[in-house]
Structure formats: structure tokens, C-alpha cells
Design a protein around this motif. Structure first.
Motif, PDB file in Angstrom:
ATOM      1  N   LYS A  55       0.834  -1.202   0.000  1.00  0.00           N
ATOM      2  CA  LYS A  55       0.000   0.000   0.000  1.00  0.00           C
ATOM      3  C   LYS A  55       0.871   1.255   0.000  1.00  0.00           C
ATOM      4  O   LYS A  55       0.615   2.203  -0.754  1.00  0.00           O
ATOM      5  N   HIS A  56       1.906   1.278   0.818  1.00  0.00           N
ATOM      6  CA  HIS A  56       2.817   2.419   0.888  1.00  0.00           C
ATOM      7  C   HIS A  56       3.489   2.641  -0.466  1.00  0.00           C
ATOM      8  O   HIS A  56       3.606   3.778  -0.947  1.00  0.00           O
ATOM      9  N   ARG A  57       3.918   1.562  -1.078  1.00  0.00           N
ATOM     10  CA  ARG A  57       4.572   1.663  -2.392  1.00  0.00           C
ATOM     11  C   ARG A  57       3.634   2.250  -3.444  1.00  0.00           C
ATOM     12  O   ARG A  57       4.026   3.128  -4.214  1.00  0.00           O
ATOM     13  N   ILE A  58       2.389   1.776  -3.469  1.00  0.00           N
ATOM     14  CA  ILE A  58       1.416   2.225  -4.469  1.00  0.00           C
ATOM     15  C   ILE A  58       1.037   3.685  -4.264  1.00  0.00           C
ATOM     16  O   ILE A  58       0.972   4.458  -5.217  1.00  0.00           O
ATOM     17  N   ILE A  59       0.811   4.071  -3.012  1.00  0.00           N
ATOM     18  CA  ILE A  59       0.316   5.418  -2.717  1.00  0.00           C
ATOM     19  C   ILE A  59       1.436   6.448  -2.634  1.00  0.00           C
ATOM     20  O   ILE A  59       1.320   7.546  -3.181  1.00  0.00           O
ATOM     21  N   ARG A  60       2.524   6.105  -1.954  1.00  0.00           N
ATOM     22  CA  ARG A  60       3.567   7.101  -1.669  1.00  0.00           C
ATOM     23  C   ARG A  60       4.777   7.029  -2.597  1.00  0.00           C
ATOM     24  O   ARG A  60       5.275   8.047  -3.056  1.00  0.00           O
ATOM     25  N   GLU A  61       5.276   5.826  -2.839  1.00  0.00           N
ATOM     26  CA  GLU A  61       6.520   5.704  -3.588  1.00  0.00           C
ATOM     27  C   GLU A  61       6.333   5.794  -5.105  1.00  0.00           C
ATOM     28  O   GLU A  61       7.218   6.290  -5.796  1.00  0.00           O
ATOM     29  N   ALA A  62       5.223   5.278  -5.608  1.00  0.00           N
ATOM     30  CA  ALA A  62       5.024   5.237  -7.065  1.00  0.00           C
ATOM     31  C   ALA A  62       3.573   5.560  -7.418  1.00  0.00           C
ATOM     32  O   ALA A  62       2.856   4.719  -7.953  1.00  0.00           O
ATOM     33  N   PRO A  63       3.127   6.783  -7.121  1.00  0.00           N
ATOM     34  CA  PRO A  63       1.715   7.120  -7.321  1.00  0.00           C
ATOM     35  C   PRO A  63       1.266   7.195  -8.776  1.00  0.00           C
ATOM     36  O   PRO A  63       0.071   7.234  -9.047  1.00  0.00           O
ATOM     37  N   GLU A  64       2.189   7.172  -9.721  1.00  0.00           N
ATOM     38  CA  GLU A  64       1.838   7.218 -11.144  1.00  0.00           C
ATOM     39  C   GLU A  64       1.941   5.834 -11.797  1.00  0.00           C
ATOM     40  O   GLU A  64       1.452   5.632 -12.901  1.00  0.00           O
ATOM     41  N   GLN A  65       2.604   4.896 -11.130  1.00  0.00           N
ATOM     42  CA  GLN A  65       2.879   3.569 -11.680  1.00  0.00           C
ATOM     43  C   GLN A  65       1.618   2.695 -11.679  1.00  0.00           C
ATOM     44  O   GLN A  65       0.785   2.808 -10.794  1.00  0.00           O
ATOM     45  N   LYS A  66       1.516   1.788 -12.664  1.00  0.00           N
ATOM     46  CA  LYS A  66       0.432   0.809 -12.702  1.00  0.00           C
ATOM     47  C   LYS A  66       0.909  -0.454 -11.998  1.00  0.00           C
ATOM     48  O   LYS A  66       2.089  -0.834 -12.107  1.00  0.00           O
ATOM     49  N   PHE A  67      -0.024  -1.117 -11.278  1.00  0.00           N
ATOM     50  CA  PHE A  67       0.314  -2.308 -10.503  1.00  0.00           C
ATOM     51  C   PHE A  67      -0.687  -3.422 -10.751  1.00  0.00           C
ATOM     52  O   PHE A  67      -1.899  -3.178 -10.796  1.00  0.00           O
ATOM     53  N   LEU A  68      -0.173  -4.639 -10.855  1.00  0.00           N
ATOM     54  CA  LEU A  68      -0.989  -5.848 -10.853  1.00  0.00           C
ATOM     55  C   LEU A  68      -0.675  -6.557  -9.551  1.00  0.00           C
ATOM     56  O   LEU A  68       0.469  -6.963  -9.313  1.00  0.00           O
ATOM     57  N   LEU A  69      -1.685  -6.673  -8.682  1.00  0.00           N
ATOM     58  CA  LEU A  69      -1.498  -7.292  -7.377  1.00  0.00           C
ATOM     59  C   LEU A  69      -2.113  -8.684  -7.383  1.00  0.00           C
ATOM     60  O   LEU A  69      -3.302  -8.853  -7.665  1.00  0.00           O
ATOM     61  N   TYR A  70      -1.321  -9.687  -7.070  1.00  0.00           N
ATOM     62  CA  TYR A  70      -1.752 -11.086  -7.050  1.00  0.00           C
ATOM     63  C   TYR A  70      -1.915 -11.559  -5.610  1.00  0.00           C
ATOM     64  O   TYR A  70      -0.993 -11.424  -4.804  1.00  0.00           O
ATOM     65  N   PHE A  71      -3.089 -12.097  -5.309  1.00  0.00           N
ATOM     66  CA  PHE A  71      -3.399 -12.596  -3.966  1.00  0.00           C
ATOM     67  C   PHE A  71      -3.767 -14.073  -4.059  1.00  0.00           C
ATOM     68  O   PHE A  71      -4.652 -14.447  -4.830  1.00  0.00           O
ATOM     69  N   ARG A  72      -3.133 -14.908  -3.250  1.00  0.00           N
ATOM     70  CA  ARG A  72      -3.547 -16.310  -3.138  1.00  0.00           C
ATOM     71  C   ARG A  72      -4.570 -16.392  -2.029  1.00  0.00           C
ATOM     72  O   ARG A  72      -4.282 -16.046  -0.890  1.00  0.00           O
ATOM     73  N   GLY A  73      -5.782 -16.818  -2.354  1.00  0.00           N
ATOM     74  CA  GLY A  73      -6.822 -16.973  -1.345  1.00  0.00           C
ATOM     75  C   GLY A  73      -8.024 -16.093  -1.631  1.00  0.00           C
ATOM     76  O   GLY A  73      -8.103 -15.423  -2.641  1.00  0.00           O
ATOM     77  N   GLN A  74      -8.942 -16.105  -0.697  1.00  0.00           N
ATOM     78  CA  GLN A  74     -10.207 -15.409  -0.817  1.00  0.00           C
ATOM     79  C   GLN A  74     -10.038 -13.891  -0.654  1.00  0.00           C
ATOM     80  O   GLN A  74      -9.088 -13.433  -0.027  1.00  0.00           O
ATOM     81  N   VAL A  75     -10.989 -13.169  -1.180  1.00  0.00           N
ATOM     82  CA  VAL A  75     -11.055 -11.720  -0.986  1.00  0.00           C
ATOM     83  C   VAL A  75     -11.366 -11.476   0.482  1.00  0.00           C
ATOM     84  O   VAL A  75     -12.308 -12.044   1.035  1.00  0.00           O
ATOM     85  N   GLN A  76     -10.544 -10.661   1.138  1.00  0.00           N
ATOM     86  CA  GLN A  76     -10.753 -10.335   2.552  1.00  0.00           C
ATOM     87  C   GLN A  76     -11.691  -9.130   2.665  1.00  0.00           C
ATOM     88  O   GLN A  76     -11.472  -8.132   2.004  1.00  0.00           O
ATOM     89  N   GLN A  77     -12.690  -9.266   3.499  1.00  0.00           N
ATOM     90  CA  GLN A  77     -13.633  -8.154   3.673  1.00  0.00           C
ATOM     91  C   GLN A  77     -13.627  -7.627   5.072  1.00  0.00           C
ATOM     92  O   GLN A  77     -13.285  -8.170   5.993  1.00  0.00           O
TER      93      GLN A  77
END
Length: 77
Positions: A55-77
Motif C-alpha cells: 500500500k505504501h509503495r502504491i500510494i507514496r513511492e510510485a503514485p503514477e505507476q500501474k500495478f498488478l497485485l496477485y493474492f492467493r486466497g479469498q477476498v478479505q472483507q
């Protein structure tokens, strides 16, 4: 599903979005396909107990960069 189909579908998503979430809820093992993808201009990140850092990387370090985030498992709510 072939890598080419996955790559094309993700490329369409990235035309509209900066961050795309890929969940593997059945633990089918899409990790190899994720690693094999070549998406120019997109940073791939496997999220595994490193959510705060990602989250820190996406918001603060690279706010213009595109990201594909891969999660193993269910969506956490």
C-alpha cells in the motif's frame, strides 16, 4: 486459459485502471501465469503478508505507476 488471453484481458483493464487485483480464491495456482506475464509499464506484486508495504509503495513511492497485485486466497472483507 492461455497467457495471451490473460495478458489481453489485463491490458484492457489497465487502459482504465492503475491498480488491478488478481485473486486466486481456489488456490488453483495461477502464480506461474502471473510470473510469466509481460505487461509493459505494469509492476507485478505478489501480496503475501506484506499489505502495508505494498500500500505504501502504491500510494507514496510510485503514485503514477500501474500495478498488478496477485493474492492467493479469498477476498478479505
Amino acid at each position: 486459459m492461455s497467457i495471451a488471453k490473460i495478458q489481453n484481458a489485463l491490458a484492457r483493464e489497465f487502459e482504465r485502471k492503475r491498480v488491478v487485483f488478481w485473486y486466486d480464491p481456489e488456490l488453483i495456482g495461477w502464480q506461474q501465469e502471473f510470473e510469466a506475464l509481460d505487461l509493459p509499464g505494469v509492476t507485478k506484486v505478489s501480496v503475501q503478508n506484506n499489505e502495508f508495504g505494498v500500500k505504501h509503495r502504491i500510494i507514496r513511492e510510485a503514485p503514477e505507476q500501474k500495478f498488478l497485485l496477485y493474492f492467493r486466497g479469498q477476498v478479505q472483507q
